[in-house]
Design a protein around this motif. Structure first.
Motif, mmCIF file in Angstrom:
data_model
loop_
_atom_site.group_PDB
_atom_site.id
_atom_site.type_symbol
_atom_site.label_atom_id
_atom_site.label_comp_id
_atom_site.label_asym_id
_atom_site.label_seq_id
_atom_site.Cartn_x
_atom_site.Cartn_y
_atom_site.Cartn_z
ATOM 1 N N UNK A 60 35.194 50.323 31.060
ATOM 2 C CA UNK A 60 35.514 50.702 32.463
ATOM 3 C C UNK A 60 35.662 49.370 33.440
ATOM 4 N N UNK A 61 34.841 48.427 33.084
ATOM 5 C CA UNK A 61 35.287 47.162 34.037
ATOM 6 C C UNK A 61 36.481 46.482 33.712
ATOM 7 N N UNK A 62 36.785 46.752 32.516
ATOM 8 C CA UNK A 62 38.429 46.083 32.043
ATOM 9 C C UNK A 62 39.546 47.095 32.785
ATOM 10 N N UNK A 63 39.263 48.254 32.964
ATOM 11 C CA UNK A 63 40.042 49.195 34.040
ATOM 12 C C UNK A 63 40.136 48.751 35.494
ATOM 13 N N UNK A 64 38.756 48.558 35.847
ATOM 14 C CA UNK A 64 38.577 48.177 37.114
ATOM 15 C C UNK A 64 39.254 46.760 37.711
ATOM 16 N N UNK A 65 39.295 45.678 36.641
ATOM 17 C CA UNK A 65 39.813 44.433 36.873
ATOM 18 C C UNK A 65 41.238 44.700 37.109
ATOM 19 N N UNK A 66 41.933 45.454 35.925
ATOM 20 C CA UNK A 66 43.260 45.461 36.105
ATOM 21 C C UNK A 66 43.787 46.456 37.529
ATOM 22 N N UNK A 67 42.870 47.304 37.972
ATOM 23 C CA UNK A 67 43.150 47.887 39.277
ATOM 24 C C UNK A 67 43.058 46.986 40.414
ATOM 25 N N UNK A 68 42.074 45.898 40.094
ATOM 26 C CA UNK A 68 42.123 44.959 41.144
ATOM 27 C C UNK A 68 43.044 43.789 41.219
ATOM 28 N N UNK A 69 44.076 43.898 40.112
ATOM 29 C CA UNK A 69 45.010 42.884 40.032
ATOM 30 C C UNK A 69 44.730 41.499 39.218
ATOM 31 N N UNK A 70 43.793 41.815 38.496
ATOM 32 C CA UNK A 70 43.397 40.646 37.661
ATOM 33 C C UNK A 70 43.635 41.199 36.071
ATOM 34 N N UNK A 71 43.245 40.203 35.016
ATOM 35 C CA UNK A 71 43.541 40.812 33.846
ATOM 36 C C UNK A 71 42.320 40.904 32.877
ATOM 37 N N UNK A 72 41.917 41.898 32.189
ATOM 38 C CA UNK A 72 40.765 42.034 31.340
ATOM 39 C C UNK A 72 40.424 41.131 30.094
ATOM 40 N N UNK A 73 39.222 40.993 29.675
ATOM 41 C CA UNK A 73 39.310 40.163 28.417
ATOM 42 C C UNK A 73 39.817 40.929 27.212
ATOM 43 N N UNK A 74 40.225 40.197 26.166
ATOM 44 C CA UNK A 74 40.756 40.919 25.011
ATOM 45 C C UNK A 74 39.721 41.826 24.241
ATOM 46 N N UNK A 75 40.239 42.682 23.895
ATOM 47 C CA UNK A 75 39.141 43.530 22.957
ATOM 48 C C UNK A 75 38.713 44.565 23.619
ATOM 49 N N UNK A 76 38.521 44.683 24.986
ATOM 50 C CA UNK A 76 37.725 46.165 25.614
ATOM 51 C C UNK A 76 39.127 46.531 26.295
ATOM 52 N N UNK A 77 39.604 47.663 25.412
ATOM 53 C CA UNK A 77 40.651 48.589 26.078
ATOM 54 C C UNK A 77 40.401 49.094 27.476
ATOM 55 N N UNK A 78 41.072 49.215 28.454
ATOM 56 C CA UNK A 78 40.634 49.668 29.538
ATOM 57 C C UNK A 78 40.472 51.211 29.613
ATOM 58 N N UNK A 79 39.405 51.726 30.074
ATOM 59 C CA UNK A 79 39.164 53.149 29.894
ATOM 60 C C UNK A 79 39.909 54.084 30.894
ATOM 61 N N UNK A 219 50.803 37.727 29.204
ATOM 62 C CA UNK A 219 49.681 37.397 28.099
ATOM 63 C C UNK A 219 48.546 38.469 28.100
ATOM 64 N N UNK A 220 48.651 39.409 29.001
ATOM 65 C CA UNK A 220 47.482 40.302 29.194
ATOM 66 C C UNK A 220 48.026 41.413 28.332
ATOM 67 N N UNK A 221 47.510 42.666 28.559
ATOM 68 C CA UNK A 221 47.361 44.003 27.823
ATOM 69 C C UNK A 221 48.795 44.690 28.070
ATOM 70 N N UNK A 222 49.184 45.706 27.175
ATOM 71 C CA UNK A 222 50.371 46.420 27.060
ATOM 72 C C UNK A 222 50.294 47.346 28.344
ATOM 73 N N UNK A 223 49.285 47.692 28.990
ATOM 74 C CA UNK A 223 49.042 48.356 30.208
ATOM 75 C C UNK A 223 49.390 47.702 31.567
ATOM 76 N N UNK A 224 49.626 46.280 31.386
ATOM 77 C CA UNK A 224 49.698 45.591 32.720
ATOM 78 C C UNK A 224 51.178 45.973 33.264
ATOM 79 N N UNK A 225 51.008 46.337 34.737
ATOM 80 C CA UNK A 225 52.477 46.481 35.342
ATOM 81 C C UNK A 225 53.299 45.222 35.141
#
Length: 282
Positions: A60-79, A219-225
């Motif tokens: 969940x936090x991964x998803x929020x970070x992506x929504x906030x325009x930052x990148x999440x840590x590796x290994x925790x796929x955004x919910x 460098x970030x996840x596949x879901x990154x815009x």
């Protein structure tokens, strides 16, 4: 029969976000850490939560970070379904840790390390599941945080490294197919002729048909815009039968890719910015 799990308290959410952001700090600083140790350390601070519940909250936090325009840590796929109530707490803790935001954004401008980046595999990944609702606007519109994707898009060294990786992939693909003559005709046009063609690489199908490839690297996840220029959109429409956008992600540690073929307004949800592109669900 077990009852419905209780809602997470403000203290539990705060502790979880604090744990996650410390992992992010270590990761962008290049320091080793073990996710399981963070999970185990967090569980005693929570109200009868399992480690699997903690993992899902981290997602969940991964998803929020992506929504906030930052990148999440590796290994925790955004919910895909995450609690909107997490956003204020993540924002609050980020506001108290400006150095962390600076570290993440500084990473977006770092040149890639060629010595630790392997070649792309022939098999691309599937189009990622979109974690933000369709027609919801830009993922982090109105949040007021910096934009990792936009800053990374200005990283010419990263963009060039991604293009070289895709050009190499195309060369190896054609050589493997016994098409050495076509492999020798691959043209990295963004280098030989400059930007402006609406694509980066001229390659070929095994039949000899032209294959126009635009490369977008993160460098970030596949879901990154990612960002698409008006010219790239126009060329993708005019040459839809031969246009390929290759999205390279996880660049630098486990590089992977997926293709979007044809006109970009068919394969992506476009937000005028020039255009922010999110792959449509398969």
């Amino acid at each position: 029969m077990a009852g419905k799990p209780s809602a997470w308290s403000e203290a539990e959410v705060a502790a979880t976000v604090r744990s996650y952001l410390e992992m992010l700090r270590l990761e962008v600083s290049g320091e080793p850490y073990v996710k399981s140790q963070f999970r185990k350390a967090l569980v005693p601070l929570l109200s009868n939560r399992s480690e699997s519940a903690v993992e899902f909250k981290y997602q969940n936090v991964s998803a929020v970070l992506m929504k906030l325009g930052l990148r999440p840590i590796q290994g925790y796929q955004p919910a895909r379904n995450y609690q909107q109530s997490l956003i204020p707490e993540v924002q609050r803790q980020l506001s108290l840790s400006p150095s962390l935001v600076e570290l993440v954004l500084a990473e977006a401008l770092q040149p890639p390390d060629a010595t630790t980046t392997g070649p792309l595999d022939f098999a691309g990944a599937g189009t990622p599941v979109m974690i933000f609702p369709e027609h919801a606007g830009s993922p982090h519109a109105g949040i007021g945080r910096p934009d990792y994707a936009a800053i990374e898009a200005r990283n010419r060294a990263l963009g060039l490294a991604g293009e070289l990786a895709v050009a190499d992939l195309e060369y190896r693909r054609l050589m493997k197919a016994g098409k050495a003559r076509l492999a020798g005709r691959i043209d990295h046009v963004s280098r030989t002729e400059g930007d402006g063609h609406g694509y980066d690489i001229l390659s070929f199908e095994e039949s000899g048909k032209e294959k126009l490839i635009e490369v977008k690297t993160t460098r970030s996840r596949a879901e990154t815009p990612f960002f698409v220029s008006r010219n790239e959109l126009k060329v993708s429409k005019d040459r839809a039968d031969s246009y390929h956008l290759v999205r390279v992600f996880n660049f630098g540690h486990a590089p992977a890719w997926f293709p979007l073929i044809g006109s970009l307004d068919a394969s992506c949800i476009l937000e005028p910015n020039d255009f922010m592109a999110l792959p449509r669900p398969a």
